[in-house]
Motif scaffolding. Structure first.
Motif, PDB file in Angstrom:
ATOM      1  N   ILE A  51      24.405  78.944 200.239  1.00 42.68           N
ATOM      2  CA  ILE A  51      24.591  80.253 200.348  1.00 42.68           C
ATOM      3  C   ILE A  51      24.900  81.015 199.278  1.00 42.68           C
ATOM      4  CG2 ILE A  51      26.043  81.873 201.822  1.00 42.68           C
ATOM      5  CD1 ILE A  51      26.365  79.850 203.939  1.00 42.68           C
ATOM      6  N   GLU A  52      25.873  80.425 198.382  1.00 37.59           N
ATOM      7  CA  GLU A  52      26.265  81.239 197.199  1.00 37.59           C
ATOM      8  C   GLU A  52      25.285  81.253 195.969  1.00 37.59           C
ATOM      9  OE1 GLU A  52      29.995  78.979 196.068  1.00 37.59           O
ATOM     10  OE2 GLU A  52      31.020  79.604 197.968  1.00 37.59           O
ATOM     11  N   THR A  73      20.370  72.692 200.562  1.00 39.85           N
ATOM     12  CA  THR A  73      20.294  72.962 202.059  1.00 39.85           C
ATOM     13  C   THR A  73      19.689  71.495 202.837  1.00 39.85           C
ATOM     14  OG1 THR A  73      19.988  75.215 201.919  1.00 39.85           O
ATOM     15  CG2 THR A  73      19.392  74.574 203.970  1.00 39.85           C
ATOM     16  N   CYS A 117      16.427  82.262 201.961  1.00 45.10           N
ATOM     17  CA  CYS A 117      17.226  81.050 201.769  1.00 45.10           C
ATOM     18  C   CYS A 117      18.521  81.171 202.422  1.00 45.10           C
ATOM     19  CB  CYS A 117      17.193  80.673 200.273  1.00 45.10           C
ATOM     20  SG  CYS A 117      15.318  80.311 199.818  1.00 45.10           S
ATOM     21  N   GLU A 118      19.104  82.168 201.772  1.00 45.69           N
ATOM     22  CA  GLU A 118      20.625  82.445 202.395  1.00 45.69           C
ATOM     23  C   GLU A 118      20.758  82.578 203.781  1.00 45.69           C
ATOM     24  OE1 GLU A 118      24.088  86.156 202.345  1.00 45.69           O
ATOM     25  OE2 GLU A 118      22.113  86.424 200.967  1.00 45.69           O
ATOM     26  N   ALA A 171      22.056  81.072 196.808  1.00 49.71           N
ATOM     27  CA  ALA A 171      20.973  82.070 197.205  1.00 49.71           C
ATOM     28  C   ALA A 171      21.539  83.570 197.058  1.00 49.71           C
ATOM     29  CB  ALA A 171      20.641  81.853 198.676  1.00 49.71           C
ATOM     30  N   ARG A 172      22.639  83.904 197.346  1.00 55.10           N
ATOM     31  CA  ARG A 172      23.167  85.162 197.039  1.00 55.10           C
ATOM     32  C   ARG A 172      23.182  85.756 195.635  1.00 55.10           C
ATOM     33  NH1 ARG A 172      28.349  84.902 200.988  1.00 55.10           N
ATOM     34  NH2 ARG A 172      27.239  85.237 203.113  1.00 55.10           N
ATOM     35  N   ARG A 208      17.297  86.292 199.560  1.00 58.68           N
ATOM     36  CA  ARG A 208      18.007  86.381 201.454  1.00 58.68           C
ATOM     37  C   ARG A 208      17.412  85.485 202.213  1.00 58.68           C
ATOM     38  NH1 ARG A 208      18.467  91.915 202.820  1.00 58.68           N
ATOM     39  NH2 ARG A 208      20.296  91.192 203.639  1.00 58.68           N
TER      40      ARG A 208
END
Length: 195
Positions: free
Chosen positions: A25-26, A2, A36-37, A28-29, A34
């Protein structure tokens, strides 16, 4: 990822920034992180906003807002809501833009986050201006300035230039204290000259 995405974003490498935020995003998922996502989703929304992909930006901010609401992070939710309001304004939905900023303001006030409340008041003023409610726009901008002064801050004016298609061409089209003029010379921040 990020933070690296933000660096590329600030250097005008928006495609690279978008890819890095998507990877964040991927990851963090996959890790179940969540919060961080949500932050990566908001950053990706910001990149899409700069690219003029306003629908995609709105989608990212809505997803972030839902996650932050689920996590009970009310200030984060209000930040995502404010970002969504800005995108709604760019899409021409000024009534929804106003509602989003008003809701963000309410959340900021309830949580004692005065800086966020001041920013939301300014955004409410902008929405009222777009709706042709100029007196309400003036009142909300004045409230925002009063709130900022109460915090001991100064008012830092900025301008964002957009092309005829409503898109920002580059970071050079943002005019603020540390970048006092647009590359084109069309806008100049005079307060920066005064010092």
């Amino acid at each position: 990822l990020t933070n690296l995405g933000v660096v590329h974003w600030r250097h005008g490498r928006h495609g690279v920034a978008a890819d890095l935020h998507q990877q964040a995003i991927e990851l963090a998922r996959a890790a179940g992180a969540r919060a961080c996502e949500a932050r990566a989703l908001m950053n990706l929304g910001g990149v899409y906003w700069l690219l003029g992909e306003h629908e995609a930006a709105g989608s990212q901010h809505k997803q972030a807002m839902a996650i932050l609401r689920d996590l009970g992070d009310q200030v984060g939710e209000a930040q995502a809501l404010g970002n969504l309001g800005l995108v709604q304004g760019l899409l021409g939905d000024h009534a929804q833009e106003l509602a989003s900023h008003q809701q963000a303001y309410k959340i900021f006030r309830e949580n004692g986050y005065r800086l966020g409340a001041a920013r939301a008041l300014g955004n409410i003023g902008e929405a009222y201006c777009e709706l042709g409610e100029y007196q309400l726009a003036i009142e909300h901008h004045q409230l925002a300035i009063t709130e900022l002064h109460a915090l001991g801050g100064t008012v830092d004016l900025s301008a964002l230039l957009v092309a005829a298609d409503g898109k920002v061409r580059s970071d050079d089209d943002l005019v603020f204290y540390n970048q006092p003029s647009a590359e084109s010379g069309a806008v100049r921040h005079l307060a920066a000259d005064a010092e």
